[in-house]
Design a protein around this motif. Structure first.
Motif, PDB file in Angstrom:
ATOM      1  N   SER A 152     -43.535  29.238   6.815  1.00  0.00           N
ATOM      2  CA  SER A 152     -42.605  28.769   7.725  1.00  0.00           C
ATOM      3  C   SER A 152     -43.453  29.130   9.122  1.00  0.00           C
ATOM      4  CB  SER A 152     -41.340  29.660   7.766  1.00  0.00           C
ATOM      5  OG  SER A 152     -41.633  30.917   7.850  1.00  0.00           O
ATOM      6  N   VAL A 153     -44.542  30.070   9.409  1.00  0.00           N
ATOM      7  CA  VAL A 153     -45.071  30.325  10.357  1.00  0.00           C
ATOM      8  C   VAL A 153     -46.216  29.359  11.001  1.00  0.00           C
ATOM      9  CG1 VAL A 153     -44.523  32.576  10.313  1.00  0.00           C
ATOM     10  CG2 VAL A 153     -46.828  31.987   9.399  1.00  0.00           C
ATOM     11  N   LEU A 154     -46.573  28.506   9.970  1.00  0.00           N
ATOM     12  CA  LEU A 154     -47.440  27.352  10.113  1.00  0.00           C
ATOM     13  C   LEU A 154     -46.813  26.226  11.233  1.00  0.00           C
ATOM     14  CD1 LEU A 154     -49.011  27.254   6.590  1.00  0.00           C
ATOM     15  CD2 LEU A 154     -49.881  28.553   8.576  1.00  0.00           C
ATOM     16  N   ASP A 155     -47.553  25.841  11.764  1.00  0.00           N
ATOM     17  CA  ASP A 155     -47.323  24.693  12.673  1.00  0.00           C
ATOM     18  C   ASP A 155     -46.976  23.496  11.500  1.00  0.00           C
ATOM     19  OD1 ASP A 155     -47.732  22.049  14.026  1.00  0.00           O
ATOM     20  OD2 ASP A 155     -47.419  23.721  15.689  1.00  0.00           O
ATOM     21  N   LEU A 156     -45.652  22.813  11.743  1.00  0.00           N
ATOM     22  CA  LEU A 156     -45.383  21.829  10.942  1.00  0.00           C
ATOM     23  C   LEU A 156     -46.177  20.617  11.275  1.00  0.00           C
ATOM     24  CD1 LEU A 156     -43.271  20.988   8.847  1.00  0.00           C
ATOM     25  CD2 LEU A 156     -41.726  20.190  10.848  1.00  0.00           C
ATOM     26  N   GLY A 157     -47.009  20.528  12.416  1.00  0.00           N
ATOM     27  CA  GLY A 157     -47.764  19.348  12.396  1.00  0.00           C
ATOM     28  C   GLY A 157     -47.401  17.982  12.021  1.00  0.00           C
ATOM     29  N   LEU A 158     -46.226  17.862  12.409  1.00  0.00           N
ATOM     30  CA  LEU A 158     -45.482  16.237  11.963  1.00  0.00           C
ATOM     31  C   LEU A 158     -45.989  15.232  13.039  1.00  0.00           C
ATOM     32  CD1 LEU A 158     -43.248  15.244  10.416  1.00  0.00           C
ATOM     33  CD2 LEU A 158     -41.802  15.493  12.357  1.00  0.00           C
ATOM     34  N   ALA A 174     -47.301  19.449   7.526  1.00  0.00           N
ATOM     35  CA  ALA A 174     -47.878  20.382   6.860  1.00  0.00           C
ATOM     36  C   ALA A 174     -47.273  21.001   5.836  1.00  0.00           C
ATOM     37  CB  ALA A 174     -48.394  21.487   8.021  1.00  0.00           C
ATOM     38  N   GLY A 175     -47.692  21.004   4.582  1.00  0.00           N
ATOM     39  CA  GLY A 175     -46.933  21.520   3.516  1.00  0.00           C
ATOM     40  C   GLY A 175     -47.408  23.014   3.138  1.00  0.00           C
ATOM     41  N   PHE A 176     -47.697  23.480   1.999  1.00  0.00           N
ATOM     42  CA  PHE A 176     -47.889  24.444   1.542  1.00  0.00           C
ATOM     43  C   PHE A 176     -49.460  24.714   2.005  1.00  0.00           C
ATOM     44  CE2 PHE A 176     -50.441  27.500  -1.331  1.00  0.00           C
ATOM     45  CZ  PHE A 176     -49.874  28.542  -1.566  1.00  0.00           C
ATOM     46  N   GLY A 177     -49.686  26.047   2.529  1.00  0.00           N
ATOM     47  CA  GLY A 177     -50.888  26.503   3.289  1.00  0.00           C
ATOM     48  C   GLY A 177     -51.320  25.683   4.284  1.00  0.00           C
ATOM     49  N   GLY A 178     -50.512  24.855   4.894  1.00  0.00           N
ATOM     50  CA  GLY A 178     -50.935  23.985   5.788  1.00  0.00           C
ATOM     51  C   GLY A 178     -51.551  22.706   5.668  1.00  0.00           C
ATOM     52  N   HIS A 179     -51.671  22.392   4.292  1.00  0.00           N
ATOM     53  CA  HIS A 179     -52.215  21.293   3.633  1.00  0.00           C
ATOM     54  C   HIS A 179     -51.372  20.074   4.068  1.00  0.00           C
ATOM     55  CE1 HIS A 179     -53.336  23.945   0.028  1.00  0.00           C
ATOM     56  NE2 HIS A 179     -54.158  24.329   1.038  1.00  0.00           N
TER      57      HIS A 179
END
Length: 328
Positions: free
Chosen positions: A36-42, A62-67
């Protein structure tokens, strides 16, 4: 093809013990918090779909691990105000396909997000931390010797992040988001229902990934047979495999769901046996006090894994509209 599982009256009361690791809730809370702390990068880019009544957008988040995970967002061309939304997860081995392929919910006037499946579709790769581990062909035993490296940890996290992405879109009412899917997609929908708070509904059809202990020994059909093949060759890992799977059993995670639900089941389904579906249905919401009147299952006595097919889509549309009326 014939009835091979428990009789319907026994299925309706089938409430097996589902093994839960003591740290199950901690495991998922930590997994979701780390992501959740990763930017969603939408990113949301319009695409041509050849349709006159639906706008389609190519979405990456951005899903798991920011992938990066891809998806199609469909919106009715004629729309006003934030819309209820349905997030759809996909069956085993399939991806989001082409833009016009899945559009039912947008045709009905809702926002409809179709999430690609990492490693299974053509558009979302799976950077696999389990590379080098032993596994049977397929996805069901990929990383299965460690719950932290297991494939479905990544996929379930993607599913939760997809809801977050949809809720962030200005065309969507974030308080009225539902999840759905068929087979693997139904199992993912159940996992999301247990992991994501505040969903308005869950509509899993003939769900896969439920009641692993029974499924792995009760059916010889793929994909569950992947577990059997793995343990057949690696007998020393049997207990480890079942422990890992217990973190990802959609029937177990569904016990934590709060949203009203509509299931479907085919009583001749040899891929996802009826007892595994009923295990999830009967346990659904048990830890959160979901009332019986908020749980419904459509039974198709003479159907296999196709369940109710298009006829059940009509049932789903009517049921979902009624759920929205109660929350308006």
């Amino acid at each position: 093809m014939a009835h091979f599982d428990l009789p319907l009256d026994q299925l309706e009361t089938y409430l097996p013990a589902l093994p839960e690791p003591e740290d199950l809730d901690e495991f998922w809370a930590k997994t979701l918090a780390e992501n959740s702390v990763l930017d969603l990068g939408l990113t949301v880019e319009p695409v041509r779909n050849g349709l006159a009544t639906i706008d389609t957008f190519d979405v990456t988040f951005a899903g798991f691990g920011g992938h990066p995970v891809r998806g199609w967002l469909h919106l009715p061309v004629t729309r006003s105000g934030p819309l209820p939304a349905v997030v759809e997860y996909l069956g085993y081995g399939s991806g989001r396909g082409v833009p016009h392929e899945k559009r039912l919910w947008a045709c009905a006037g809702y926002a409809h997000f179709v999430m690609d499946t990492r490693g299974q579709g053509a558009d979302t790769p799976d950077p696999d931390p389990a590379t080098g581990d032993v596994a049977a062909p397929g996805f069901l035993t990929r990383g299965v010797l460690d719950p932290h490296r297991y494939y479905y940890r990544r996929l379930y996290t993607d599913a939760a992040r997809a809801v977050e992405a949809v809720r962030s879109h200005p065309a969507v009412d974030p308080s009225r988001v539902a999840v759905t899917g068929t087979s693997q997609g139904g199992g993912i929908a159940l996992a999301a229902a247990g992991l994501v708070p505040g969903l308005v509904a869950a509509l899993p059809d003939v769900p896969f990934l439920c009641h692993f202990q029974r499924a792995a020994t009760f059916t010889d059909q793929p994909p569950y047979v992947e577990i059997t093949r793995f343990v057949k060759l690696h007998r020393e890992h049997a207990a480890t495999v079942m422990r890992t799977l217990s973190y990802f059993d959609a029937a177990t995670l569904a016990r934590r769901a709060t949203a009203p639900t509509l299931f479907s089941v085919g009583l001749m389904d040899r891929i996802c046996p009826p007892s595994t579906v009923y295990a999830a249905f009967n346990h659904y919401g048990a830890l959160r006090g979901v009332r019986p009147e908020h749980k419904q299952i459509s039974v198709y006595p003479f159907n296999d894994h196709e369940g109710g097919g298009p006829d059940h889509e009509v049932v789903k549309l009517g049921w979902f509209a009624r759920q929205l009326e109660t929350t308006a």
